[in-house]
Write an enzyme that holds these catalytic residues in place. Structure first.
Site, PDB file in Angstrom:
ATOM      1  N   SER A  92       0.868  -1.174   0.000  1.00  0.00           N
ATOM      2  CA  SER A  92       0.000   0.000   0.000  1.00  0.00           C
ATOM      3  C   SER A  92       0.904   1.222   0.000  1.00  0.00           C
ATOM      4  O   SER A  92       2.065   1.147   0.441  1.00  0.00           O
ATOM      5  CB  SER A  92      -0.878   0.013   1.250  1.00  0.00           C
ATOM      6  OG  SER A  92      -1.510   1.273   1.431  1.00  0.00           O
TER       7      SER A  92
ATOM      8  N   TYR B  88      -2.415  -0.459  10.652  1.00  0.00           N
ATOM      9  CA  TYR B  88      -2.319  -0.775   9.230  1.00  0.00           C
ATOM     10  C   TYR B  88      -1.012  -0.248   8.651  1.00  0.00           C
ATOM     11  O   TYR B  88      -0.289  -0.953   7.936  1.00  0.00           O
ATOM     12  CB  TYR B  88      -3.516  -0.157   8.505  1.00  0.00           C
ATOM     13  CG  TYR B  88      -3.544  -0.392   7.014  1.00  0.00           C
ATOM     14  CD1 TYR B  88      -3.915  -1.621   6.493  1.00  0.00           C
ATOM     15  CD2 TYR B  88      -3.216   0.629   6.120  1.00  0.00           C
ATOM     16  CE1 TYR B  88      -3.962  -1.838   5.117  1.00  0.00           C
ATOM     17  CE2 TYR B  88      -3.256   0.426   4.752  1.00  0.00           C
ATOM     18  CZ  TYR B  88      -3.630  -0.811   4.256  1.00  0.00           C
ATOM     19  OH  TYR B  88      -3.658  -1.022   2.894  1.00  0.00           O
TER      20      TYR B  88
END
Length: 249
Positions: free
Chosen positions: A134, A147
Site C-alpha cells: 500500500s 495498518y
C-alpha cells in the site's frame, strides 16, 4: 513467459480476483485462496485456464495451501500475496487486538508464505513473489497506525528478501496501491460517512482527490503492475506505486 504455476491469496474479490484473471488469461495455472469459499469458487470458475480453489486462512493454512498446489501441479513458481486487513482508530484507541490482527495478516502471513515458497523456487532457479502492500508503506496517515505499521514492515520484508535472493533467479517485489475501487475502499467510505455525516458521494470524492488523477485506482491497474514484476530478474526489491501520482518515489 512460459506457463507457470501461480498462487494468489485474497483472491475471492477485488484486487486478488483481477490478478488471478490476468494470470490465467496469460496462460498460467492459478491456485487461489481466500476465506470465503463461495466467492473463491466463483472466481475460479470464471478463469479461462486451469484453476484450483483452496479455501483457507492465510494466518493458519500456509502449509496446507502449498501442499495442495504442489500435489496437483508441482513447485509454485509465482506467489502474489494480496490478502490483507485494515481498521481505523485513533492511536490511543487502537486495541491490542487490532494491532495484532494487522501484523498477523499483513506482515506475518506474507513472511510465512515467502518462507514456504523460497526453497522450491531457488531449487528451480526461478521464482517471483509479489506482495500487494500500500502507499501506507511509504507515508504516515492519521487513524491507521496498525495498518501503516504492518505495511511499512512488509515493505522491509520485501527489500531484505530481495537482497538475500538476488542472483538465485527469484525476485521479490511490492506493489503499493493508493485507494482502489474495491470493497475495502467502500468500507472506508462508510466509515467516513458514519464519523463525519458526509454523504457517501462526498466521502468517495475525498478519497478520489487524494490521488492527483482525481479518481480511484482500478483493480486491473494493480494487476498491470504485478505483471511488470514477473518480467525480469533485474526487477527485484522494488516497491511500485499505483496511486495516480500521490506518492512520487
Amino acid at each position: 513467459m512460459k506457463a507457470r504455476t501461480c498462487l494468489v491469496t485474497g483472491a475471492g474479490q477485488g484486487i486478488g480476483k483481477a490478478i488471478a484473471g490476468r494470470l490465467s488469461a496469460a496462460g498460467h495455472r492459478v491456485a487461489l485462496t481466500a476465506r470465503d469459499a463461495d466467492r473463491l469458487d466463483r472466481t475460479a470458475s470464471g478463469l479461462p485456464g486451469p484453476a484450483l480453489a483452496l479455501p483457507g486462512d492465510v494466518t493458519t493454512d500456509v502449509d496446507a495451501v502449498f501442499d495442495a498446489v504442489e500435489q496437483r501441479w508441482g513447485t509454485v513458481d509465482v506467489v502474489v500475496l494480496n490478502a490483507g486487513t485494515a481498521s481505523s482508530a485513533p492511536l490511543t484507541g487502537t486495541t491490542d487486538e487490532q494491532w495484532q490482527r494487522a501484523l498477523e495478516v499483513n506482515l506475518t502471513a506474507p513472511f510465512r508464505f515467502l518462507r514456504r515458497a523460497v526453497p522450491g523456487m531457488t531449487s528451480a532457479g526461478w521464482g517471483r513473489v509479489v506482495v500487494i502492500a500500500s502507499i501506507a508503506a511509504k507515508r504516515g496517515d492519521p487513524y491507521v497506525t496498525a495498518y501503516t505499521a504492518s505495511k511499512h514492515g512488509v515493505l522491509g520484508l520485501v527489500r531484505a528478501a530481495a537482497a538475500e535472493l538476488a542472483g538465485t533467479g527469484v525476485t521479490v517485489n511490492a506493489v503499493c496501491p493508493g485507494f482502489v475501487d474495491t470493497a475495502m475502499t467502500e468500507s472506508t467510505i462508510s466509515n467516513i460517512t458514519a464519523k463525519t455525516g458526509r454523504s457517501a458521494q462526498e466521502a468517495r470524492r475525498i478519497l478520489e482527490n487524494r490521488q492527483p488523477i482525481g479518481r480511484l485506482i482500478t483493480p486491473g491497474e494493480v494487476a498491470d503492475a504485478v505483471e511488470l514484476c514477473l518480467l525480469s530478474d533485474a526487477i527485484t526489491g522494488q516497491s511500485i506505486n499505483v496511486d495516480g501520482g500521490a506518492v512520487q518515489s
